[in-house]
Scaffold this motif. Sequence first.
Motif, PDB file in Angstrom:
ATOM      1  N   THR A 249       2.598 -15.491  -6.563  1.00  0.00           N
ATOM      2  CA  THR A 249       3.504 -14.796  -7.409  1.00  0.00           C
ATOM      3  C   THR A 249       2.860 -13.489  -7.679  1.00  0.00           C
ATOM      4  OG1 THR A 249       4.430 -16.860  -8.346  1.00  0.00           O
ATOM      5  CG2 THR A 249       4.858 -15.052  -9.568  1.00  0.00           C
ATOM      6  N   VAL A 250       1.562 -13.382  -7.989  1.00  0.00           N
ATOM      7  CA  VAL A 250       0.607 -12.215  -8.694  1.00  0.00           C
ATOM      8  C   VAL A 250       0.837 -11.207  -7.430  1.00  0.00           C
ATOM      9  CG1 VAL A 250      -1.319 -11.379  -9.038  1.00  0.00           C
ATOM     10  CG2 VAL A 250      -0.803 -13.496 -10.311  1.00  0.00           C
ATOM     11  N   VAL A 251       0.565 -11.532  -6.241  1.00  0.00           N
ATOM     12  CA  VAL A 251       0.715 -10.684  -5.096  1.00  0.00           C
ATOM     13  C   VAL A 251       1.989 -10.007  -4.993  1.00  0.00           C
ATOM     14  CG1 VAL A 251       0.484 -10.341  -2.548  1.00  0.00           C
ATOM     15  CG2 VAL A 251      -1.075 -11.733  -3.920  1.00  0.00           C
ATOM     16  N   ALA A 252       3.121 -10.753  -5.273  1.00  0.00           N
ATOM     17  CA  ALA A 252       4.501 -10.367  -5.293  1.00  0.00           C
ATOM     18  C   ALA A 252       4.737  -9.388  -6.250  1.00  0.00           C
ATOM     19  CB  ALA A 252       5.332 -11.346  -4.917  1.00  0.00           C
ATOM     20  N   LEU A 253       4.245  -9.720  -7.483  1.00  0.00           N
ATOM     21  CA  LEU A 253       4.666  -8.832  -8.560  1.00  0.00           C
ATOM     22  C   LEU A 253       3.862  -7.733  -8.800  1.00  0.00           C
ATOM     23  CD1 LEU A 253       4.739 -11.654 -11.489  1.00  0.00           C
ATOM     24  CD2 LEU A 253       6.489 -10.336 -10.858  1.00  0.00           C
ATOM     25  N   LEU A 254       2.896  -7.412  -8.148  1.00  0.00           N
ATOM     26  CA  LEU A 254       1.973  -6.292  -8.129  1.00  0.00           C
ATOM     27  C   LEU A 254       2.486  -5.067  -7.780  1.00  0.00           C
ATOM     28  CD1 LEU A 254      -1.889  -7.482  -7.515  1.00  0.00           C
ATOM     29  CD2 LEU A 254      -0.758  -6.860  -9.655  1.00  0.00           C
ATOM     30  N   PRO A 255       3.074  -5.081  -6.612  1.00  0.00           N
ATOM     31  CA  PRO A 255       3.899  -3.896  -6.108  1.00  0.00           C
ATOM     32  C   PRO A 255       5.090  -3.642  -7.200  1.00  0.00           C
ATOM     33  CG  PRO A 255       4.049  -5.354  -4.506  1.00  0.00           C
ATOM     34  CD  PRO A 255       3.162  -6.062  -5.487  1.00  0.00           C
ATOM     35  N   VAL A 256       6.026  -4.680  -7.468  1.00  0.00           N
ATOM     36  CA  VAL A 256       7.282  -4.434  -8.199  1.00  0.00           C
ATOM     37  C   VAL A 256       6.728  -3.937  -9.410  1.00  0.00           C
ATOM     38  CG1 VAL A 256       9.202  -5.856  -9.075  1.00  0.00           C
ATOM     39  CG2 VAL A 256       8.204  -6.285  -6.942  1.00  0.00           C
ATOM     40  N   ALA A 257       5.630  -4.468  -9.898  1.00  0.00           N
ATOM     41  CA  ALA A 257       5.167  -3.959 -11.321  1.00  0.00           C
ATOM     42  C   ALA A 257       4.762  -2.431 -11.239  1.00  0.00           C
ATOM     43  CB  ALA A 257       4.000  -4.824 -11.763  1.00  0.00           C
ATOM     44  N   LEU A 279      13.794  -7.579  -9.877  1.00  0.00           N
ATOM     45  CA  LEU A 279      12.964  -8.181  -8.973  1.00  0.00           C
ATOM     46  C   LEU A 279      11.673  -8.903  -9.968  1.00  0.00           C
ATOM     47  CD1 LEU A 279      12.701  -5.759  -5.948  1.00  0.00           C
ATOM     48  CD2 LEU A 279      13.535  -8.098  -5.974  1.00  0.00           C
ATOM     49  N   PHE A 280      11.184  -7.911 -10.779  1.00  0.00           N
ATOM     50  CA  PHE A 280      10.100  -8.443 -11.475  1.00  0.00           C
ATOM     51  C   PHE A 280      10.319  -9.527 -12.562  1.00  0.00           C
ATOM     52  CE2 PHE A 280       7.143  -8.173 -15.300  1.00  0.00           C
ATOM     53  CZ  PHE A 280       6.001  -8.115 -14.592  1.00  0.00           C
ATOM     54  N   VAL A 281      11.457  -9.570 -13.169  1.00  0.00           N
ATOM     55  CA  VAL A 281      12.016 -10.650 -13.991  1.00  0.00           C
ATOM     56  C   VAL A 281      12.338 -11.855 -12.945  1.00  0.00           C
ATOM     57  CG1 VAL A 281      13.492 -11.430 -15.687  1.00  0.00           C
ATOM     58  CG2 VAL A 281      12.643  -9.201 -15.754  1.00  0.00           C
ATOM     59  N   GLY A 282      12.988 -11.628 -12.052  1.00  0.00           N
ATOM     60  CA  GLY A 282      13.310 -12.838 -11.108  1.00  0.00           C
ATOM     61  C   GLY A 282      12.261 -13.651 -10.660  1.00  0.00           C
TER      62      GLY A 282
END
Length: 359
Positions: A249-257, A279-282
């Motif tokens: 989850t963290v790896v996926a959230l970093l670029p979206v953030a 994407l970030f909230v989901g």
Amino acid sequence: MSKLGDLGARLHRGEVGYDFIGNRRIWYGISILITITAIVALAVRGLNMGIEFQGGAVFTTPKTDVSVSQAQHYAEMASGHDALVQQLGSGSLRIQVGGLDTEKSDQVRAELAKDLNVPETKIAAEIVGPSWGDQIATKAWTGLAVFMILVVIYLAIAFEWRMAVAALIALIHDLTITVGIYSLVGFEVTVGTVIGLLTILGYSLYDTVVVFDSLKEQTKGITKQTRWTYSDVANRSINSTLVRSINTTVVALLPVAGLLFIGGGFLGAGMLNDISLSLFVGLAAGAYSSIFIATPLVADLKEREPAMQALRKRVMAKRAAAAAKGESLDDLADDAADLGAEPAVVGQRGRRGRTERRG
């Protein structure tokens, strides 16, 4: 090995763990509160629908020294409607005004040319009808319905219907929270938003399926032993996959953030907000629901089965007997072993305990 890696290994072996299932009423209460807030926000504030859904005109100006706030004021004065102004990389402006027809858009373009001090012929105007947005919304709803039906069928076949129901509830939970956040923040809902919402469907189910697969493996032959209830094994499944879920989850959230906070916030590329917020909230809601909603729901549904209720009674009786004798559970033999049957293996801790007794 890093501290996080060591913690993950200890969680997988069952040496440490948190009682997610035992505290499920807390997670249910938090989710219900967040969901109610999202629904109230949708009912009171609604969604800030983009021009693609409500119709209107889009004006693209050449490079100008007029600020975004001034251009927004000029557009609203000329049209009598709310306007959304975005500054493009070349220094030009993109002005969206809803509720305009062709005749009215020509008048607004002439007023903007005079206010912005640019030639009228240099301002590009594009009329967007609401029917196009309606077609996009209809196709999105159709795709969402088909996706949910296929997911329920697949999970019911690959796992069981209880897991399919829990995954569906968790998915609806994630979508409701995401749409509610859009209403609270006031971000514009565009075609990019719809794409983002459809994209998070798979991500929302990823961690849930991982936990379900672990739960399915660890509950094989669970009724042949008397050490663990179904809820105990479900709790162990969450803990054994917890660090993996956090890492992915963290790896996926970093670029979206990066898209949301740096691109959309710091650099002012507002168009990135359309897809990055969903994407970030989901992604965050999907990771939360797989741990705190989906698996506890499966445990609640399974514990209603007569076989699991009988297993719980045997486990509780055995634990009471062990407590009365001042013994640990490892000192007591399983009923299946007493009857000469092969003891069921539930998790890593069960294998280790039986090996030590045989030694």
